[in-house]
Design an enzyme around this catalytic site. Sequence first.
Site, PDB file in Angstrom:
ATOM      1  N   GLU A  55       0.853  -1.182   0.000  1.00  0.00           N
ATOM      2  CA  GLU A  55       0.000   0.000   0.000  1.00  0.00           C
ATOM      3  C   GLU A  55       0.892   1.236   0.000  1.00  0.00           C
ATOM      4  OE1 GLU A  55      -3.584   2.185   2.570  1.00  0.00           O
ATOM      5  OE2 GLU A  55      -2.732   0.278   3.263  1.00  0.00           O
ATOM      6  N   ARG A 275       5.254 -12.615  10.160  1.00  0.00           N
ATOM      7  CA  ARG A 275       5.950 -11.360   9.904  1.00  0.00           C
ATOM      8  C   ARG A 275       7.421 -11.488  10.271  1.00  0.00           C
ATOM      9  NH1 ARG A 275       3.950  -6.167   9.558  1.00  0.00           N
ATOM     10  NH2 ARG A 275       1.701  -5.977   9.287  1.00  0.00           N
ATOM     11  N   LYS A 285       4.742   1.758  10.995  1.00  0.00           N
ATOM     12  CA  LYS A 285       4.698   3.033  10.275  1.00  0.00           C
ATOM     13  C   LYS A 285       4.317   4.167  11.213  1.00  0.00           C
ATOM     14  CE  LYS A 285       3.400   0.943   5.843  1.00  0.00           C
ATOM     15  NZ  LYS A 285       2.328   0.778   4.840  1.00  0.00           N
TER      16      LYS A 285
END
Length: 570
Positions: A55, A275, A285
């Site tokens: 994204e 992950r 983020k």
Amino acid sequence: MAASAAAAAAEGETKRDLSILQSGRPVEGYLNTPELIAAHEKKTGGAPYFRFPPEPNGFLHIGHAKSMNLNFGSARAHGGKCYLRYDDTNPEAEDQVYIDAIVEMVEWMGWRPDWVTYSSDYFAELYAFAVQLIKAGKAYVDHSTPDQLKQQRELREDSPWRNRSVEENLLLFNHMRQGRYAEGEATLRVKADMKSDNPNMRDFIAYRVKYVEHPHIKDTWCIYPSYDFTHCLIDSLEDIDYSLCTLEFETRRESYFWLLAELNLWRPHVWEFSRLNVTGSLLSKRKINVLVRKGIVRGFDDPRLLTLAGMRRRGYTPAAINRFCELVGITRSMNVIQISMLENTLREDLDERCERRLMVIDPIKVVVDNWKGEMAVECPNHPRRPELGNRSVPFTDTFYVDRSDFHTMDDNSKFYGLAPGPRAVGLKYSGNVVCKSFEVDKNGQPTVIHVDIDFERKDKPKTNISWVSATASTPVEVRLYNPLLKDDRAAIDPEFLKFIDENSEVITHGYAEKGVEKFQPFESIQVERFGYFVVDSDTTPDQLVMNRVLSLREDKSKAAVAEPAQRKKK
């Protein structure tokens, strides 16, 4: 008939990679029909298709490198193809700067997408699919508030608008498309299973109203599909064979295949993996944004961050990062990788590729009393790679050594550097020197060391120290980096700022041998005895800036030799 079709579909599925197929949890609707398999193979020619779908709402980090390595790497290894697809369905969080940064980092990492696409490229097809679902009685326009929707899904209660007629839903969805609703006044929800044990199946939102200009398609649309509606449909439209994602998406497996089954579209294999978590790093983020906004780090490309831009600035190479990803591998087990594994992978890569140069980090002047003049000494560019040749370095009667290589008293039996007394100390590629005396400033700090030199090296020194000519050198701003975090709890603690090490960046000013200034930003060298250093992007024609990438070895006691005596904060 249905049973035989399912059996034929299962037989067709076994032609592909069973190890990946069997890793995924089977759910209703995940099998393809023989017709879908035939149509898919006609389009792909039997080559496996993958996709890397970031994204564009932030900068890529080491976790994305793992995904790239898995998707692009698998396509390369198996003669397949791989998309770079921007998952751009949230225009309020996305920006062109992220779009540009993502493709830059993908290319820097050595990957070449077969196609670059955007989810927004498919908005017309997605809208048509939404209309198809409405006509089939599988989607409805809903006016529930976020709190009401949350309560309905928690209590497994139907929305009061769930049983609207097809005609009314088509009309109202068209009104959404025309911009007749304010944001939050109407959504399109799929009619899945409000009684399901999986919350994602409880009539998830397919479309919502957003009056935000999109960085790619501008103001073409005022309704935007959700991730749950978009991701599986575009995977199918792009004929993806393997939809690989991290474990937090595992609960979306039911809704993923439910939607494809309802529309009778191609179903990719879905496999979730854990992950990548690395000690001493922040990959959130949100938390990185806080560090940047508060000026705690230099930006999203700060060398202390494991963003790919930060890693490049720190001196990491694509080869080392990809090798690390291969060593870590993929698993469904949650794990945390020690950063030392990442650093050692980089050391191995830099040791082979980097040329050697002389530099002092915290300089102190040395004056030769028994010899005056200048001479050239030959230094190998790489001791194990003679094909890289030698370079000629000026040696003069005034030069610099590192302050860590000088003691004012010879009182440590394990210290072999310069100290007053008869002990000879070697200068790399030059002669032996003996400290005769030293000068101090008003605070008693040594400022100048006086030595005699013996170019014939009559005595065998126990060590050879680095030096840089005082009259043939390049001033350099040196940035030494320590771990940003004092504790790994920062990754999970909302009050993470209390774990930030304020001394994680130390700046000093040293000297490098002439010629180092010709290296370009992001080029690395091995500074003999002190570690690997990379030219920073802050370098200008008037100021060379270099970051320490790593010490020469993992042993922290050895790495400490490069720390200046006087620490100076940023």
